[in-house]
Design an enzyme around this catalytic site. Structure first.
Site, short mmCIF file in Angstrom:
data_model
loop_
_atom_site.label_atom_id
_atom_site.label_comp_id
_atom_site.label_asym_id
_atom_site.label_seq_id
_atom_site.Cartn_x
_atom_site.Cartn_y
_atom_site.Cartn_z
N ASP A 133 48.54 37.82 81.35
CA ASP A 133 48.83 36.57 82.05
C ASP A 133 49.75 35.71 81.19
OD1 ASP A 133 48.68 34.81 84.16
OD2 ASP A 133 46.87 33.83 83.43
N TYR A 135 52.36 31.99 80.92
CA TYR A 135 52.17 30.53 80.84
C TYR A 135 53.56 29.93 80.96
CZ TYR A 135 50.13 26.38 78.36
OH TYR A 135 49.67 25.13 77.97
N HIS A 140 53.59 22.90 83.93
CA HIS A 140 52.16 23.17 83.67
C HIS A 140 51.89 23.16 82.16
CE1 HIS A 140 48.16 24.91 83.66
NE2 HIS A 140 48.60 25.87 82.86
N ARG A 149 46.33 18.50 73.66
CA ARG A 149 46.79 18.18 72.30
C ARG A 149 47.43 16.81 72.16
NH1 ARG A 149 48.16 23.53 72.89
NH2 ARG A 149 50.21 22.94 73.64
N GLU A 206 43.70 28.51 88.90
CA GLU A 206 45.11 28.45 88.52
C GLU A 206 45.91 29.12 89.63
OE1 GLU A 206 45.57 29.86 84.43
OE2 GLU A 206 45.24 27.78 83.77
N GLU A 208 48.81 30.89 90.86
CA GLU A 208 49.83 31.73 90.22
C GLU A 208 50.37 32.76 91.19
OE1 GLU A 208 48.93 33.50 86.45
OE2 GLU A 208 47.48 31.95 85.88
N ASP A 240 43.83 32.67 88.78
CA ASP A 240 43.27 32.95 87.46
C ASP A 240 42.16 31.91 87.20
OD1 ASP A 240 42.96 33.93 84.87
OD2 ASP A 240 44.46 32.54 84.06
N ARG A 244 37.28 25.72 81.80
CA ARG A 244 38.00 24.86 80.84
C ARG A 244 37.14 24.48 79.64
NH1 ARG A 244 42.96 26.12 82.25
NH2 ARG A 244 43.43 25.61 84.43
N GLN A 247 36.77 27.46 77.40
CA GLN A 247 38.09 27.64 76.78
C GLN A 247 38.32 26.65 75.63
OE1 GLN A 247 41.25 27.37 79.68
NE2 GLN A 247 42.88 27.77 78.21
N TYR A 251 39.08 28.70 72.11
CA TYR A 251 40.47 29.18 72.15
C TYR A 251 41.19 29.20 70.80
CZ TYR A 251 43.23 24.83 71.88
OH TYR A 251 43.86 23.68 71.46
N LYS A 260 38.64 33.10 80.70
CA LYS A 260 39.48 33.59 81.78
C LYS A 260 39.19 35.05 82.12
CE LYS A 260 43.19 30.35 80.84
NZ LYS A 260 43.67 30.07 82.20
N THR A 264 39.43 37.17 88.31
CA THR A 264 40.80 36.87 88.74
C THR A 264 40.92 37.41 90.16
OG1 THR A 264 41.61 37.20 86.49
CG2 THR A 264 43.25 37.22 88.24
N THR A 357 50.17 29.46 85.72
CA THR A 357 50.02 28.40 86.72
C THR A 357 51.38 27.82 87.10
OG1 THR A 357 47.95 27.84 85.67
CG2 THR A 357 48.85 26.22 87.21
N GLU A 371 45.04 19.67 85.88
CA GLU A 371 46.17 18.75 85.98
C GLU A 371 45.96 17.73 87.10
OE1 GLU A 371 48.47 22.58 86.08
OE2 GLU A 371 50.10 21.19 85.58
CA CA Z 1 46.61 31.68 83.83
#
Ligand code: CA
Length: 427
Positions: A133, A135, A140, A149, A206, A208, A240, A244, A247, A251, A260, A264, A357, A371
């Protein structure tokens, strides 16, 4: 006449807003109560054309030898390569045209080879050999980076130089309609010194596009632009599902792992790359210019409207939460594939690659709840008065998508899934 010609008409009536006109002809795997053996078909209007039945009667001479459609996956057919894909789609188009009598005038053949879509069960369309997958939507990645961040380090230093991705799981790729159990996982809130183990509280989607390779590449080789084009068989919607909160804790330093890996969802119909040819568009300008191994010389983006719909357990109907477009992707599918193989990583027929996404510039074009609700800070108001930040048990999600032609659309159908309660965690 090209199978993509907007003037083509089938003897089967197809309304302008139907996803499956004669210009589409997506492949899937289906079964019926009368014949529970899964087999390959194409969607046409509200029907499915049974390709196994046509091949058995000698009507698909482009596919030599054994009946590659009398099986529960598209892999055998995809293995035959791009020349066979093209010849077969051309032949199917010819058989379905208003002026072709073969099927049109043969009631017994129609009864054997045409199945009402509403009566069919749809299966995972191909054996997913591996799933990676990406990004690759700048909007996104910027939104997610700002949420996680902060505004000053929204895009990581490498993002504009390569399509960022990770190797995910093929074992939990499921076809649309499969219920999704809320995952359990390790969670740690910022104000707690230790993690716990329990149901995910920030379950997300997500929005996608997925693409499937119909051809592989050997270990130790690279894939150039033309070869990448030839390897891509087609596209599906892809959700996907993402945890969160799991994650956020897991992560670093190796990226998402279990957040994740639990599910899917892909849509049941694979829209061929050939059917999307009329909808090719330039993607966003890439600055800085990609390194030579990632350079592309033609437009590899597609103008495909993508939507995310939600229906709660209390609501009678789906409400649309987002509407975006596949054309916004900064890195194209071809670039993702060239990058994936660039170290000599072997690619295989049946590999699924996710776009990442798809989000646009507008708030209404965001492709995830992360988002849309800005990580829970800005709840989303639903038409029936409920609100959502993340998914609750009993919520159903539907992804939809189509490319709009003049008087017809090349659609993807739906990728649906309903959230069921988590298992009880061990104490
Ligand atoms: Ca994804």
């Amino acid at each position: 006449m090209s199978p993509n010609d907007p003037a083509l008409r089938s003897f089967i009536e197809v309304a302008p807003e139907n996803d499956f006109p004669i210009q589409n002809l997506p492949y899937g795997v289906f079964s019926t109560t009368a014949d529970p053996t899964p087999r390959v078909g194409v969607a046409i209007g509200d029907s499915i054309l049974d390709l196994a039945a046509l091949h058995a009667r000698g009507l698909l001479p482009s596919v030599p030898g054994a009946n590659a459609f009398a099986t529960d996956a598209l892999n055998d057919f995809m293995a035959l390569g791009p020349a066979v894909w093209k010849a077969t789609r051309g032949r199917i188009s010819e058989l379905l045209r208003a002026e072709t009598p073969t099927l049109r005038d043969d009631a017994a053949l129609r009864a054997a080879a045409l199945v009402p879509r509403a009566q069919a069960k749809l299966h995972l369309p191909y054996r997913v050999m591996a799933f990676s997958d990406f990004y690759s939507s700048k909007q996104h990645a910027t939104n997610a980076g700002m949420i996680i961040r902060g505004a000053n380090s929204a895009l990581a230093a490498n993002w504009l130089h390569m399509p960022i991705g990770y190797n995910s799981r093929n074992s939990t790729v499921v076809v649309g309609g499969t219920p999704i159990r809320r995952p359990l996982g390790q969670l740690k809130s910022p104000d707690s010194p230790n993690p716990g183990f329990g149901p995910c509280r920030k379950l997300d989607i997500e929005l996608e596009m997925g693409f499937v390779l119909g051809q592989g590449s050997p270990m130790g080789s690279m894939v150039d632009e033309q070869r990448a084009e030839d390897m891509i068989f087609g596209f599906t919607l892809l959700n996907d599902w993402s945890a969160r909160d799991i994650q956020a804790w897991e992560y670093q330093p190796l990226g998402p792992f279990l957040a994740k890996a639990f599910a899917t969802t892909i849509s049941p119909w694979v829209v061929t790359k050939e059917a999307l040819e009329p909808f090719r568009v330039e993607g966003p300008r890439q600055d800085p210019a990609p390194l030579p191994y990632l350079r592309q010389h033609g437009p590899h983006n597609y103008d495909v409207t993508l939507e995310f719909w939600l229906k709660t357990a209390k609501a009678g109907d789906y409400a649309r939460l987002s509407r975006t477009n596949f054309r916004y992707m900064y890195w194209s599918s071809v670039q993702q594939l060239m990058h994936h193989a660039s170290t000599g990583c072997a690619m295989r027929a049946g590999d699924l690659l996710g776009s990442g996404t798809v989000s646009g510039d507008e708030k209404s074009e965001r492709g995830s709840l992360l988002e849309l609700s800005w990580n829970g800070a800005d709840p989303i108001a639903l038409p029936n008065g409920e609100t959502r930040t993340f998914l609750e048990d009993g919520d159903s999600v539907s992804l939809r998508g189509h490319a709009q032609g003049k008087g017809y659309r090349v659609g993807f159908g739906e990728a649906e899934g309903m959230i069921t309660p988590a298992l009880t965690p061990p104490v």
